[in-house]
Design an enzyme around this catalytic site. Structure first.
Site, PDB file in Angstrom:
ATOM      1  N   CYS A  84       1.985   3.560  11.553  1.00 60.52           N
ATOM      2  CA  CYS A  84       2.924   3.068  10.541  1.00 60.52           C
ATOM      3  C   CYS A  84       3.210   4.204   9.568  1.00 60.52           C
ATOM      4  O   CYS A  84       2.507   5.224   9.574  1.00 60.52           O
ATOM      5  CB  CYS A  84       2.366   1.852   9.812  1.00 60.52           C
ATOM      6  SG  CYS A  84       0.931   2.179   8.757  1.00 60.52           S
ATOM      7  N   HIS A 104       0.838  -1.201   0.000  1.00 61.54           N
ATOM      8  CA  HIS A 104       0.000   0.000   0.000  1.00 61.54           C
ATOM      9  C   HIS A 104       0.867   1.243   0.000  1.00 61.54           C
ATOM     10  O   HIS A 104       2.030   1.201   0.413  1.00 61.54           O
ATOM     11  CB  HIS A 104      -0.927   0.024   1.223  1.00 61.54           C
ATOM     12  CG  HIS A 104      -0.193  -0.059   2.527  1.00 61.54           C
ATOM     13  ND1 HIS A 104       0.275  -1.251   3.041  1.00 61.54           N
ATOM     14  CD2 HIS A 104       0.176   0.889   3.423  1.00 61.54           C
ATOM     15  CE1 HIS A 104       0.880  -1.033   4.198  1.00 61.54           C
ATOM     16  NE2 HIS A 104       0.843   0.265   4.445  1.00 61.54           N
TER      17      HIS A 104
END
Length: 708
Positions: A217, A65
């Site tokens: 993250c 991603h």
């Protein structure tokens, strides 16, 4: 999620055998629908995100991603691989592949929906149903939530896919997460621990143990929310109350201060700095990477409970823009930790070096080298005289330089012990200057300060004193200890070592100086802004961080800056003279590399090194060594620690200095072109790459992500 994924974005027979090929296949479906405008650019962003941390998860899941300027709308593509694809998970290949593409400016609602998918992946029933979906339409319905996962999933399969998520959550878990538009999670589990059991809070109060956690993250789309779901599931299984604050791309809502105050322990699962970290000061803390929370949440809960039982507390401070990655996995070696601590100090020192050095260099350029003897501008300053302005610049620069060693020591200690390390670190660094221990003294003071604070933090103290430990007790005690050690015990030996090193540098000449220049050039080009590069740079700047640096120190600074300019300039030149050896993204990066190289930003070559390290890095090192050696041989000197070609007028022997840089650039360019030209084209490459290009030349990873 209905507008994010359609049947056209699903491939239930994904035939790719590598993660790059899988990303290309799924991204191609996005591009065919007009949701990705530049396939190569988007794949480069995906690869750059993958390079930060593998996106494979235990349980057979791969979730590449990124956020990218080449994405028109938030999009999700799904692929199912019969043979499995290696995405770096510890338990083996992934058979369920989700490619998440978010625009650089994606709105919070879409990102929250994407976070909902991440949470669903922690549900074994959901992943089992995806593995058995008969067609793309059924898979889309499952992902959208239009078709609930079977209530009775195959037990053995569910066990295989649950990974470390603990007890599988119900199908409604994802819906609950979707409803939380703030991106914060407040799903505290109701514990039913029997009175007096091991699940009680401290002191046998009869209530469950309470944990607050923060997950984050680099992209803030997937792992942030998967880690939260995994921790919550494990908390339910352990009978622990856990409330998670997800600091994702959709923003975050701070935990209620009352919830933090009532918590018995804290878990930080992050790969980017935790925002407002000081809210959690004074509590037992486990600090680790986000993937640890996804893969082994039960262990983290056990660790924080053990720390609470021992009375260990952590005095945390705010996480600033530091390269220290406190999110490393448990069990990191001391060598890795030492590197991170030192890089914290160096990174905070560099701006002082750049500002102070450039101001001093400008002062010399305007007023000549005798400007260091000018009186204080407080006593004598004439607005119309250039010498007065030169003296002003020189004296401001000198003040900035005076902070170098204290800042180095203070932020080494900060990297080790967080905010409580700042006071003893700065005190120790200032003492190092006082006793003429210099750069070496600053290193020692920082490491000692951090160690002293870490030792104090391990001492069990009554709960009533925990609040004043970070602001009163730790600074007082640690500053006293560090001051004693620096003044009385180790100060003189370090000062003697510093003097010996300075004298040795001053005596360098001939072949020895050339060899030193070559070595520094190799170091500057080895990791392009990484730890080795920073060591060489810090060594050079330490030599000129005095009011009257030696000629040898200025030669070293010149060699270091010249070598650091070589890799990006060489990559820019190579993409110009042999563009066919590079893909479109690399050629675009080559244009920017001209400016980055000219500005002494070695990181401009990182996209090229990441895509082809075995050719780019050795070639860069060879050119850097040539430039460093020639710069020393030509006797070029530099007082400014930064600036690239923009400070050439301040360089001694500027023409020969430019010759040294040009020679290194030519060497690196020639080697890169030769090595890439010798690369054998893989069989069938013409059928794979766009326009028959060599697929290895089109490997993603040549651009940095738009947002991390």
């Amino acid at each position: 999620m209905s507008d994010m994924i359609t049947a056209d974005l699903v491939d239930l027979d994904l035939s790719a055998d590598t993660k790059e090929a899988a990303a290309r296949a799924l991204a191609g479906r996005m591009a065919a629908l007009g949701r990705v405008t530049d396939l190569e650019g988007f794949l480069a962003d995906v690869a750059a995100r993958e390079a930060q941390m593998p996106t494979g998860l235990d349980g057979g899941i791969g979730i590449p991603h990124c956020r990218s300027e080449h994405v028109t709308e938030p999009t999700l593509a799904f692929g199912r691989s019969a043979d499995g694809i290696d995405f770096g998970a510890a338990d083996g290949p992934a058979d369920l592949i989700f490619l998440i593409a978010a625009p650089a400016g994606a709105d919070d609602a879409h990102l929250t929906i994407l976070s909902s998918l991440a949470r669903q992946l922690m549900n074994a029933e959901f992943t089992t149903a995806l593995r058995s979906a008969g067609d793309a339409t059924a898979a889309v319905a499952l992902i959208r939530g239009e078709e609930p996962a079977p209530a009775e999933a195959d037990t053995e399969s569910a066990g295989d896919t649950a990974g470390t998520a603990g007890t599988a959550s119900t199908a409604g878990t994802a819906d609950t997460a979707s409803a939380d538009d703030s991106g914060a999670v407040s799903a505290a589990a109701s514990a039913e621990a029997a009175p007096g059991s091991t699940d009680e809070g401290p002191g046998g109060s009869g209530r469950p143990f309470r944990i607050v956690a923060v997950t984050s993250c680099p992209t803030g789309i997937a792992h942030t929310y998967m880690a939260a779901e995994s921790l919550e599931n494990a908390g339910r299984e352990a009978g622990v109350e856990i409330v998670v604050e997800t600091q994702g791309s959709a923003g975050f809502s701070r935990l209620d201060p009352a919830v933090i105050a009532a918590a018995d322990g804290v878990i930080f699962a992050h790969d980017v700095p935790v925002r407002d970290k000081d809210r959690f000061a004074g509590k037992p803390t486990v600090d680790t990477g986000v993937k640890a929370a996804v893969n082994r949440p039960g262990e983290l809960i056990g660790e924080v409970r053990a720390k609470a039982a021992r009375g260990e507390v952590t005095a945390t401070g705010p996480a600033g823009a530091t390269p220290v990655e406190r999110g490393g996995e448990s069990g990191e070696g001391y060598g890795t930790k030492l590197r991170k601590w030192l890089m914290s100090g160096v990174s905070y020192m560099v701006p002082f070096v750049a500002a102070g050095g450039l101001l001093i260099a400008l002062g010399f350029a305007i007023g000549g080298y005798e400007i260091n003897e000018a009186p204080s501008v407080m006593d004598h300053f004439v607005w119309s005289q250039a010498d007065s302005w030169a003296a002003l610049l020189f004296q401001i620069g000198g003040v900035a330089f005076a902070f170098l060693v204290p800042v180095l020591a203070g932020y080494i200690a900060y990297g080790m012990a967080d905010r409580p390390g700042l006071v003893p670190g700065f005190v120790g660094g200032s003492i190092a200057l006082t006793i003429n221990a210099g750069f070496l003294g600053g290193l020692a003071a920082g490491l000692i300060s951090g160690a002293v604070v870490m030792a104090i933090q391990r001492i069990r103290v009554p709960a009533a004193l925990r609040g004043i430990m970070p602001v009163v007790v730790i600074p007082l005690v640690s500053a006293t200890i560090v001051g004693f050690l620096m003044f009385v015990v180790i100060g003189k030996p370090i000062a003697s070592a510093q003097k010996a090193m300075t004298d040795w540098l001053g005596d360098l000449s001939g072949a020895n100086a050339v060899l030193l220049g070559a070595l520094l050039g190799l170091m500057m080009c080895f990791d392009l802004g990484g730890p080795v590069n920073k060591v060489a740079y810090a060594f050079a700047t330490a030599g000129i961080a005095v009011s009257d640096p030696s000629d040898s120190a200025m030669k070293i600074m010149a060699a270091v800056m010249a070598a650091g300019m070589v890799p990006p300039l060489a990559m820019a030149l190579a993409t110009t003279v042999r563009s066919r050896l590079f893909n479109a993204a690399e050629r675009e990066n080559g244009k920017a590399a001209w400016v980055l190289g000219a500005s002494f930003i070695s990181e401009g070559a990182i996209p090229f090194a990441a895509a082809d390290p075995l050719r780019v890095i050795p070639a860069s090192m060879a050119g850097g060594a040539v430039t460093g050696a020639l710069s020393m041989a030509f006797g070029a000197t530099l007082r400014a620690p930064h600036g690239g070609i923009f400070v050439v007028p301040l360089i001694g022997n500027p023409l020969l200095y430019l010759v040294a840089i040009a020679a290194g650039v030519c060497v690196t360019t020639a080697l890169v072109i030769i090595l890439k030209g010798l690369r054998k084209q893989a069989p069938g490459a013409a059928a794979q790459g766009p326009g028959g290009a060599d697929p290895s030349a089109a490997t993603p990873g040549t651009r940095q992500p738009v947002a991390a």
